[in-house]
Write a protein that holds these residues in place. Structure first.
Motif, short mmCIF file in Angstrom:
data_model
loop_
_atom_site.label_atom_id
_atom_site.label_comp_id
_atom_site.label_asym_id
_atom_site.label_seq_id
_atom_site.Cartn_x
_atom_site.Cartn_y
_atom_site.Cartn_z
N SER A 223 70.82 -34.29 -29.35
CA SER A 223 70.93 -35.31 -30.24
C SER A 223 69.85 -35.39 -31.27
N SER A 224 68.59 -34.91 -31.15
CA SER A 224 67.73 -34.88 -31.98
C SER A 224 68.15 -33.83 -33.45
N ARG A 225 68.83 -32.53 -32.85
CA ARG A 225 69.24 -31.45 -33.61
C ARG A 225 70.15 -32.20 -34.54
N LYS A 226 71.35 -33.08 -33.91
CA LYS A 226 72.33 -33.45 -34.59
C LYS A 226 71.85 -34.54 -35.89
N ILE A 227 70.91 -35.46 -35.31
CA ILE A 227 70.33 -36.49 -36.27
C ILE A 227 69.49 -35.71 -37.40
N ALA A 228 68.86 -34.89 -36.90
CA ALA A 228 67.85 -34.15 -38.03
C ALA A 228 68.73 -33.42 -38.89
N ASP A 229 70.01 -32.78 -38.61
CA ASP A 229 70.85 -32.33 -39.43
C ASP A 229 71.54 -33.22 -40.45
N ASP A 230 71.70 -34.38 -40.02
CA ASP A 230 72.15 -35.30 -40.86
C ASP A 230 71.19 -35.87 -41.80
N ILE A 231 69.99 -35.93 -41.39
CA ILE A 231 68.95 -36.77 -42.04
C ILE A 231 68.31 -35.62 -43.04
N PHE A 232 68.22 -34.64 -42.94
CA PHE A 232 67.59 -33.69 -43.50
C PHE A 232 67.87 -33.55 -45.17
N PRO A 233 69.17 -33.29 -45.60
CA PRO A 233 69.30 -33.44 -46.76
C PRO A 233 68.81 -34.32 -47.55
N PHE A 234 68.79 -35.76 -47.10
CA PHE A 234 68.19 -36.69 -47.70
C PHE A 234 66.59 -36.93 -48.12
N ILE A 235 65.83 -36.01 -47.13
CA ILE A 235 64.64 -35.93 -47.04
C ILE A 235 64.14 -35.05 -48.30
N LEU A 236 65.11 -34.19 -48.53
CA LEU A 236 64.94 -33.36 -49.68
C LEU A 236 65.00 -33.93 -51.09
N THR A 237 65.70 -35.23 -50.86
CA THR A 237 65.90 -36.06 -52.35
C THR A 237 64.75 -37.00 -52.24
N ILE A 238 63.67 -37.14 -51.45
CA ILE A 238 63.10 -38.28 -51.39
C ILE A 238 61.91 -37.72 -52.72
N PRO A 239 61.88 -38.67 -53.60
CA PRO A 239 61.07 -38.11 -54.79
C PRO A 239 59.45 -38.06 -54.87
N LEU A 240 58.83 -38.81 -54.11
CA LEU A 240 57.34 -38.82 -54.05
C LEU A 240 56.82 -38.22 -52.55
N ARG A 241 55.71 -37.79 -52.54
CA ARG A 241 55.24 -36.82 -51.45
C ARG A 241 54.79 -38.26 -50.45
N SER A 242 54.26 -39.32 -51.20
CA SER A 242 53.90 -40.56 -50.28
C SER A 242 55.10 -41.00 -49.54
N GLN A 243 56.27 -41.04 -50.01
CA GLN A 243 57.35 -41.65 -49.31
C GLN A 243 57.96 -40.63 -48.22
N ARG A 244 57.52 -39.25 -48.58
CA ARG A 244 58.24 -38.24 -47.64
C ARG A 244 57.31 -38.12 -46.25
N GLN A 245 55.90 -38.46 -46.63
CA GLN A 245 54.85 -38.55 -45.42
C GLN A 245 54.87 -39.75 -44.70
N ALA A 246 55.30 -41.20 -45.24
CA ALA A 246 55.56 -42.24 -44.70
C ALA A 246 56.63 -41.97 -43.68
N LEU A 247 57.65 -41.45 -44.17
CA LEU A 247 58.61 -41.35 -43.08
C LEU A 247 58.18 -40.31 -41.91
N LEU A 248 57.73 -39.06 -42.36
CA LEU A 248 57.36 -38.01 -41.30
C LEU A 248 56.22 -38.77 -40.27
N ASN A 249 55.34 -39.60 -40.95
CA ASN A 249 54.09 -40.08 -40.05
C ASN A 249 54.67 -41.03 -39.26
N THR A 250 55.44 -41.89 -39.75
CA THR A 250 55.79 -43.08 -39.06
C THR A 250 56.93 -42.88 -37.64
N MET A 251 57.55 -41.62 -37.55
CA MET A 251 58.51 -41.44 -36.83
C MET A 251 58.07 -41.57 -35.51
N GLU A 252 58.78 -42.32 -34.51
CA GLU A 252 58.38 -42.67 -33.14
C GLU A 252 58.83 -41.50 -32.36
#
Length: 184
Positions: free
Chosen positions: A18-47
């Motif tokens: 399930s983590s592979r499926k979800i990551a495959d779906d989310i990954f293209p959106f991570i590439l479009t996050i414009p700011l480093r602080s936003q990318r870090q916020a998403l990855l650092n807060t991931m439970e």
């Protein structure tokens, strides 16, 4: 969002799938996050450490000239260390050293996430199986590719430092040196 993603990983009989499926779906959106602080916020807060590890793995696979098909392991992290270029150019205009800094930050996060799920917990097992493993006090099994030597680490770090100095054309900034020390 993070709570929902964490629960989505856990509802399946196989959290790894399930983590592979979800990551495959989310990954293209991570590439479009414009700011480093936003990318870090998403990855650092991931439970879900498992999901974060998979997303970071995809990010590094994307930044490698020659992606590897091996499963996630300490050896694969060393592969990323020596084969990843700076992360893909996101939409924010950042200096080259800051892009290297971001890459090192994510390598450290990948290492921490990876060490959390296979070595300290049984997160590759379903929730019901995990309870049985905890009750039995079963030790997680290490993969063969998790057996790396200090020499391997030193050689890969030296290669990375050489590549960074060549790319930057100047001595490494103190922030980069500190992250390299922490990563090692």
């Amino acid at each position: 969002l993070q709570r929902m993603l964490s629960m989505a990983v856990e509802v399946d009989r196989s959290p790894t799938c399930s983590s592979r499926k979800i990551a495959d779906d989310i990954f293209p959106f991570i590439l479009t996050i414009p700011l480093r602080s936003q990318r870090q916020a998403l990855l650092n807060t991931m439970e879900s450490q498992l999901l974060r590890c998979r997303l970071l793995e995809l990010l590094f696979q994307h930044s490698c000239d020659v992606p590897t098909a091996s499963s996630m392991s300490l050896d694969k992290i060393l592969y990323f260390l020596s084969h990843s270029s700076v992360l893909p150019q996101f939409q924010d205009e950042t200096a080259m050293w800051q892009r290297w800094d971001e890459m090192l930050q994510y390598l450290s996060l990948l290492l921490m996430s990876y060490q959390t799920f296979p070595l300290a917990e049984h997160l590759r097992s379903s929730l019901s199986d995990r309870m049985d493993l905890i009750v039995q006090k079963a030790k997680p099994r290490l993969q063969e590719s998790d057996d790396i030597s200090q020499l391997d680490i030193q050689l890969k770090m030296n290669e990375l430092i050489s590549r960074m100095q060549e790319a930057l054309g100047q001595p490494l900034p103190p922030q980069i040196q500190e992250k390299l020390f922490m990563l090692q």
